[in-house]
Each structure stands twice: as structure tokens, then as C-alpha cells.
Design an enzyme around this catalytic site. Sequence first.
Site, mmCIF file in Angstrom:
data_model
loop_
_atom_site.group_PDB
_atom_site.id
_atom_site.type_symbol
_atom_site.label_atom_id
_atom_site.label_comp_id
_atom_site.label_asym_id
_atom_site.label_seq_id
_atom_site.Cartn_x
_atom_site.Cartn_y
_atom_site.Cartn_z
ATOM 1 N N CYS A 107 0.838 -1.203 0.000
ATOM 2 C CA CYS A 107 0.000 0.000 0.000
ATOM 3 C C CYS A 107 0.880 1.264 0.000
ATOM 4 O O CYS A 107 1.457 1.610 -1.019
ATOM 5 C CB CYS A 107 -0.976 -0.030 1.165
ATOM 6 S SG CYS A 107 -2.349 1.143 0.991
ATOM 7 N N HIS A 210 -3.630 -5.269 0.708
ATOM 8 C CA HIS A 210 -3.086 -5.655 2.014
ATOM 9 C C HIS A 210 -3.142 -7.175 2.201
ATOM 10 O O HIS A 210 -4.078 -7.698 2.831
ATOM 11 C CB HIS A 210 -3.864 -4.962 3.132
ATOM 12 C CG HIS A 210 -3.550 -3.512 3.266
ATOM 13 N ND1 HIS A 210 -2.553 -3.043 4.087
ATOM 14 C CD2 HIS A 210 -4.092 -2.424 2.656
ATOM 15 C CE1 HIS A 210 -2.504 -1.717 4.000
ATOM 16 N NE2 HIS A 210 -3.418 -1.320 3.132
ATOM 17 N N GLU A 212 -1.572 -9.022 4.169
ATOM 18 C CA GLU A 212 -1.404 -9.461 5.560
ATOM 19 C C GLU A 212 -2.737 -9.791 6.239
ATOM 20 O O GLU A 212 -2.757 -10.502 7.254
ATOM 21 C CB GLU A 212 -0.647 -8.397 6.364
ATOM 22 C CG GLU A 212 -1.401 -7.116 6.659
ATOM 23 C CD GLU A 212 -1.379 -6.083 5.554
ATOM 24 O OE1 GLU A 212 -1.816 -4.934 5.808
ATOM 25 O OE2 GLU A 212 -0.924 -6.412 4.435
#
Length: 239
Positions: A107, A210, A212
Site C-alpha cells: 500500500c 493488504h 497481511e
Amino acid sequence: MKPLILVTPLYDDERESLWMLPGYLKSIREAGGWTLTLDLCDDEDYLMEMVSLSSGILLSGGHDVNPKLYGEPAFPTCGPDNSTRDRMEMTLLNMAHLHDIPTLGVCRGMQMMNVFYGGSLIQDIPTEVSTQVNHKMQPPYDRYAHEISIRQDTLLHKIIGADRMQVNSQHHQGVKRLASTLTAAAYSDDGLVEAAEHGGKTFMLGIQWHPEFLTGKDENQMKLFRAFVKAAEWRMRNR
């Protein structure tokens, strides 16, 4: 031995404190690496020593990038920046560029990568771009917001092994002018760059979403971390 990955910290302005999303650290560990979350510090000696101990750098998400770095005034819609973090990550990117250190930008991390190499940013997508794509989803973030198209003959395509994939999305800035040294590796359906890479480096990849938040349910997201850690392991064993 496992490769050590440096992770840039997140900063809470209101509490004046550092914090970290556990998904970054867990995903790196599950991919076969160790992690070290850095202090928020632009001291070059500190950063050089940390880099000397490591084999990879992950630039996490966070604050908006200060438009001064790409030669533009800040619009009213531009969010808060963090000058210390900007300087810190520009220094880390310079070290990564000079020494070919595997780097994954997430990002803001991709946006910093683009600015470092001479590109510019859209300061606020909702006011500058006409689009029906949901780039700034509401929580929870462990679900999909839209699809992206992945260009063939790119590192990202080699990692994912598909022309399209689903991603989450939580950003209001994006790439406006892509740096000439970078290659767009993926686009959203409205034409915004969703991934960029430096073909002249072992692993210099920025992604706008993202992963994660998604590694526990989406194998494509774990592929990113495995490829990143594998590149860091190669550097560890061959430097």
C-alpha cells in the site's frame, strides 16, 4: 538460519506510539523468515546497521506520502503525513536499490517505492478519479473488494501464476505517474496501478492491497510472502 526481514513500523499520531499489524509478522514467519520491527527513526547510522543485519525489507502501510517528495503542493484532501517515516523509508529504499536488497512494499510502501524512483501520486482517488471500483473498503479487511488483472511476463505473474486475482483494498491514494524505472505489474478494472516492480532488481515489488489480512484464507497472498522470503534467503546465502 532464516532470513531476517526488517518491517517498517506504523505510527499512531493521537497516542504518539508505534504499533504493528500482526499479519505482516505472522505471514513472514510462516513463509520461513524472522522479523524485526524497526524504530521510527531516520538516523542513517541506525538504518545502515539494521540493514547490514538483515536480508529483506518490508515497507508497511500507513500515513500518506508528503506531496513535496514528488514536487506537488498538498491538496486539502491529502491526509496526514509523517516526515520522519518519509525520510526513513527513502533512506531504506536507497539502500535497497544500491545493494539489491529484496523489498516488498504494501500500500503506502508501493507508493513510496514509486516516489523514490521518480513517480507521482494521486492524492485522493475519490476526488480525482471517476471510478466504480471500491478502493477504500470498510472493515473487516479479510475479504475481497475487487479483482485485478496481472500482466504476463512480470514477477508478480510468475509468483501468482494467474492473469487475475481478488484483493482487498484500503487506500485513498494511488499511482498517478509511474516511475520510468518501474513496470506496472497489475491494474484494477478502472486502470489504476495495483502492483509495480523493478525488473532490474532481484525482488523489488510494490502492491497496493493488504495481503497481511488475507494470508490465512487465500493461498495467492501467501505466495507473495513465500517468494519475498525466498529472495531474502537467497541473498542471505549468497552475499
